[in-house]
Design an enzyme around this catalytic site. Structure first.
Site, PDB file in Angstrom:
ATOM      1  N   CYS A   1      42.037  27.083 -22.319  1.00  0.00           N
ATOM      2  CA  CYS A   1      42.703  27.960 -23.288  1.00  0.00           C
ATOM      3  C   CYS A   1      41.693  28.286 -24.367  1.00  0.00           C
ATOM      4  O   CYS A   1      40.783  27.502 -24.626  1.00  0.00           O
ATOM      5  CB  CYS A   1      43.908  27.257 -23.909  1.00  0.00           C
ATOM      6  SG  CYS A   1      44.935  28.375 -24.901  1.00  0.00           S
TER       7      CYS A   1
ATOM      8  N   CYS B   1      42.468  28.976 -27.687  1.00  0.00           N
ATOM      9  CA  CYS B   1      42.918  28.863 -29.086  1.00  0.00           C
ATOM     10  C   CYS B   1      42.119  27.874 -29.925  1.00  0.00           C
ATOM     11  O   CYS B   1      42.009  28.037 -31.134  1.00  0.00           O
ATOM     12  CB  CYS B   1      44.412  28.569 -29.167  1.00  0.00           C
ATOM     13  SG  CYS B   1      44.891  26.980 -28.480  1.00  0.00           S
TER      14      CYS B   1
ATOM     15  N   CYS C   1      45.372  32.462 -28.243  1.00  0.00           N
ATOM     16  CA  CYS C   1      44.963  31.947 -26.933  1.00  0.00           C
ATOM     17  C   CYS C   1      44.233  32.982 -26.091  1.00  0.00           C
ATOM     18  O   CYS C   1      43.950  32.744 -24.920  1.00  0.00           O
ATOM     19  CB  CYS C   1      46.182  31.410 -26.186  1.00  0.00           C
ATOM     20  SG  CYS C   1      47.046  30.121 -27.111  1.00  0.00           S
TER      21      CYS C   1
ATOM     22  N   LYS D   1      55.758  27.291 -20.343  1.00  0.00           N
ATOM     23  CA  LYS D   1      55.380  26.782 -21.659  1.00  0.00           C
ATOM     24  C   LYS D   1      56.111  27.600 -22.712  1.00  0.00           C
ATOM     25  O   LYS D   1      55.962  28.822 -22.783  1.00  0.00           O
ATOM     26  CB  LYS D   1      53.872  26.895 -21.848  1.00  0.00           C
ATOM     27  CG  LYS D   1      53.408  26.458 -23.231  1.00  0.00           C
ATOM     28  CD  LYS D   1      51.905  26.447 -23.327  1.00  0.00           C
ATOM     29  CE  LYS D   1      51.468  26.074 -24.733  1.00  0.00           C
ATOM     30  NZ  LYS D   1      50.002  26.062 -24.854  1.00  0.00           N
TER      31      LYS D   1
ATOM     32  N   ARG E   1      48.523  21.220 -33.437  1.00  0.00           N
ATOM     33  CA  ARG E   1      47.649  22.243 -34.014  1.00  0.00           C
ATOM     34  C   ARG E   1      46.778  21.664 -35.114  1.00  0.00           C
ATOM     35  O   ARG E   1      45.702  22.175 -35.403  1.00  0.00           O
ATOM     36  CB  ARG E   1      48.480  23.432 -34.479  1.00  0.00           C
ATOM     37  CG  ARG E   1      49.057  24.132 -33.254  1.00  0.00           C
ATOM     38  CD  ARG E   1      49.944  25.308 -33.554  1.00  0.00           C
ATOM     39  NE  ARG E   1      50.561  25.780 -32.311  1.00  0.00           N
ATOM     40  CZ  ARG E   1      51.542  26.668 -32.253  1.00  0.00           C
ATOM     41  NH1 ARG E   1      52.019  27.179 -33.378  1.00  0.00           N
ATOM     42  NH2 ARG E   1      52.031  27.038 -31.099  1.00  0.00           N
TER      43      ARG E   1
ATOM     44  N   GLU F   1      58.371  32.313 -13.827  1.00  0.00           N
ATOM     45  CA  GLU F   1      57.008  31.938 -14.243  1.00  0.00           C
ATOM     46  C   GLU F   1      56.417  30.919 -13.273  1.00  0.00           C
ATOM     47  O   GLU F   1      55.243  31.003 -12.890  1.00  0.00           O
ATOM     48  CB  GLU F   1      57.036  31.319 -15.651  1.00  0.00           C
ATOM     49  CG  GLU F   1      57.084  32.321 -16.790  1.00  0.00           C
ATOM     50  CD  GLU F   1      55.702  32.890 -17.094  1.00  0.00           C
ATOM     51  OE1 GLU F   1      54.750  32.628 -16.334  1.00  0.00           O
ATOM     52  OE2 GLU F   1      55.578  33.607 -18.101  1.00  0.00           O
TER      53      GLU F   1
ATOM     54  N   LYS G   1      56.829  22.468 -20.485  1.00  0.00           N
ATOM     55  CA  LYS G   1      56.390  22.000 -21.797  1.00  0.00           C
ATOM     56  C   LYS G   1      57.116  22.714 -22.904  1.00  0.00           C
ATOM     57  O   LYS G   1      57.204  23.939 -22.834  1.00  0.00           O
ATOM     58  CB  LYS G   1      54.889  22.269 -21.899  1.00  0.00           C
ATOM     59  CG  LYS G   1      54.295  21.953 -23.236  1.00  0.00           C
ATOM     60  CD  LYS G   1      52.843  22.290 -23.234  1.00  0.00           C
ATOM     61  CE  LYS G   1      52.327  22.114 -24.649  1.00  0.00           C
ATOM     62  NZ  LYS G   1      51.051  22.695 -24.839  1.00  0.00           N
TER      63      LYS G   1
ATOM     64  N   SER H   1      53.279  16.830 -28.950  1.00  0.00           N
ATOM     65  CA  SER H   1      52.939  16.191 -30.220  1.00  0.00           C
ATOM     66  C   SER H   1      54.137  16.011 -31.150  1.00  0.00           C
ATOM     67  O   SER H   1      54.304  14.957 -31.750  1.00  0.00           O
ATOM     68  CB  SER H   1      51.853  17.015 -30.915  1.00  0.00           C
ATOM     69  OG  SER H   1      52.299  18.349 -31.132  1.00  0.00           O
TER      70      SER H   1
ATOM     71  N   TYR I   1      51.066  11.011 -25.396  1.00  0.00           N
ATOM     72  CA  TYR I   1      50.154  10.356 -26.327  1.00  0.00           C
ATOM     73  C   TYR I   1      50.434   8.856 -26.397  1.00  0.00           C
ATOM     74  O   TYR I   1      49.678   8.106 -26.983  1.00  0.00           O
ATOM     75  CB  TYR I   1      50.294  10.989 -27.721  1.00  0.00           C
ATOM     76  CG  TYR I   1      50.012  12.467 -27.697  1.00  0.00           C
ATOM     77  CD1 TYR I   1      48.703  12.935 -27.702  1.00  0.00           C
ATOM     78  CD2 TYR I   1      51.050  13.408 -27.616  1.00  0.00           C
ATOM     79  CE1 TYR I   1      48.433  14.290 -27.651  1.00  0.00           C
ATOM     80  CE2 TYR I   1      50.789  14.757 -27.560  1.00  0.00           C
ATOM     81  CZ  TYR I   1      49.481  15.197 -27.575  1.00  0.00           C
ATOM     82  OH  TYR I   1      49.213  16.537 -27.504  1.00  0.00           O
TER      83      TYR I   1
HETATM   84  C1  PBG Z   1      46.843  25.149 -26.335  1.00  0.00           C
HETATM   85  C2  PBG Z   1      47.812  24.033 -26.259  1.00  0.00           C
HETATM   86  C3  PBG Z   1      48.830  23.675 -27.180  1.00  0.00           C
HETATM   87  C4  PBG Z   1      49.362  22.458 -26.717  1.00  0.00           C
HETATM   88  C5  PBG Z   1      48.686  22.146 -25.545  1.00  0.00           C
HETATM   89  N1  PBG Z   1      47.759  23.135 -25.273  1.00  0.00           N
HETATM   90  C6  PBG Z   1      49.251  24.273 -28.453  1.00  0.00           C
HETATM   91  C7  PBG Z   1      49.880  25.602 -28.517  1.00  0.00           C
HETATM   92  O1  PBG Z   1      50.161  26.245 -27.524  1.00  0.00           O
HETATM   93  O2  PBG Z   1      50.071  26.026 -29.649  1.00  0.00           O
HETATM   94  C8  PBG Z   1      50.430  21.666 -27.412  1.00  0.00           C
HETATM   95  C9  PBG Z   1      50.469  20.212 -27.084  1.00  0.00           C
HETATM   96  C10 PBG Z   1      51.264  19.365 -28.016  1.00  0.00           C
HETATM   97  O3  PBG Z   1      51.953  19.845 -28.926  1.00  0.00           O
HETATM   98  O4  PBG Z   1      51.192  18.148 -27.849  1.00  0.00           O
HETATM   99  N2  PBG Z   1      47.304  26.396 -26.037  1.00  0.00           N
END
Ligand code: PBG
Length: 323
Positions: free
Chosen positions: A121, A123, A131, A196, A206, A234, A249, A275, A314
């Site tokens: 990705c 980002c 992204c 996602k 982030r 998707e 996710k 997270s 985590y």
């Molecule tokens: C990157 C990405 C993100 C997460 C995993 N890969 C953040 C987003 O899409 O903003 C989030 C993982 C998490 O919150 O633990 N695109």
């Protein structure tokens, strides 16, 4: 179905040994994937403020975390890189000597038994934090595909065992698959973040990945939390494009999606306990409002019960240590 008093469900709940005998779901260390954040430098180990127990580490420290995961029987780590500098096109993402590329090489050299999965990705690498390629204030889908494919290829060249595109651009699985195949990496599987969602639960990530968008948000490419049928479209699209494992996710607020994806596709399903889900439990635990360890175990069990074959969490090391 027998009735009370012939059937007394409590009979089988009388002791732990009985409960274990009829337990339908277990979470094993082999089901877990540990996310790790890599930063430039040496001997760096910085705790993420909003994610107690999660660190940004330099590559030398990453190797130690990888070795620890291996000792605990955790089969895989998921690598996120934070580059020295960011630019409009996220060039650090596909640099041959980029942070993740170097991290993968070091990890495969020192701890070859742990699978290195790389997040694909832009980002973390773009100055605007989106992204993909931004033009006239909008993320450009088709232009981004080429960069994602280059990024995935550079990860594979560095030794990545699986690549995991998380950008949510349309057509990226096909673009990555084609590029990997053309370059001789037809054996590198794609774990695609297929469903996602544009979720508030990514907040702490982030901070950990230093990847907050500098303008707007990600709703133009990530999914609307209200949609379930669309998640199936998707997922099928990614499978048709060559995904080997499909991800849902976040996890806890989307267990219905996990179940439907598993039942309707029969594909290996990965769920990402993200997270914010992690931080919420730990924060309540720190306040003394719940038992964080038990709550985390319950959450991971629920995700497995819903149909996930593997879970990105985590809490992987704490889960195994406490088990
Ligand atoms: C990157 C990405 C993100 C997460 C995993 N890969 C953040 C987003 O899409 O903003 C989030 C993982 C998490 O919150 O633990 N695109």
């Amino acid at each position: 179905m027998p009735r009370f008093p012939e059937y007394r469900p409590r009979r089988m709940r009388r002791s732990e040994i009985l409960r274990r005998l009829v337990r339908e779901t277990t979470v094993a260390p082999a089901d877990l994937i540990l996310p790790l954040f890599i930063v430039p430098g040496q001997k760096v180990r910085r705790e993420v403020r909003s994610m107690p127990g999660v660190y940004q580490t330099s590559i030398d420290e990453l190797v130690r975390d990888g070795a620890e995961a291996a000792e605990l029987g955790i089969p895989a780590v998921l690598l996120f890189g934070i580059p020295e500098s960011k630019d409009e096109l996220g060039s650090g993402a596909y640099a041959e000597d980029g942070i993740v590329q170097r991290a993968v090489a070091a990890l495969k050299r020192e701890v070859p038994q742990v699978l290195a999965i790389t997040d694909v990705c832009l980002c973390e690498y773009t100055s605007h934090g989106h992204c993909g390629v931004v033009r006239a204030g909008a993320v450009q889908n088709d232009e981004t595909l080429e960069l994602l494919a280059r990024q995935a290829l550079s990860h594979a060249r560095a030794g990545a065992d699986l690549v995991a595109p998380s950008d949510m651009m349309d057509g990226r699985v096909a673009a990555i698959r084609r590029t990997l195949d053309d370059e001789g990496f037809d054996q590198v599987p794609i774990l695609s973040y297929a469903a996602k969602y544009a979720s508030a639960f990514y907040g702490p990530f982030r901070e950990a990945a230093e990847s907050a968008p500098q303008f707007g948000d990600r709703r133009g490419y990530q999914m609307d939390p209200a949609n379930a049928d669309e998640a199936l479209r998707e997922v099928w699209l990614d499978i048709e494009e060559g995904a080997d494992v499909v991800m849902v996710k976040p996890a806890l607020a989307y267990l219905d999606i996990v179940r439907r994806v598993k039942d309707e596709t029969g594909y290996p399903v990965c769920a990402y306990h993200v997270s914010g889900e992690y931080a919420a439990i730990l924060a309540a635990g720190q306040l003394g409002w719940l038992d964080a360890d038990r709550a985390m175990r319950e959450a991971l069990t629920a995700i497995k019960r819903a149909g996930a074959d593997m879970i990105v969490t985590y809490w992987a090391r704490q889960f195994v240590r406490g088990a």
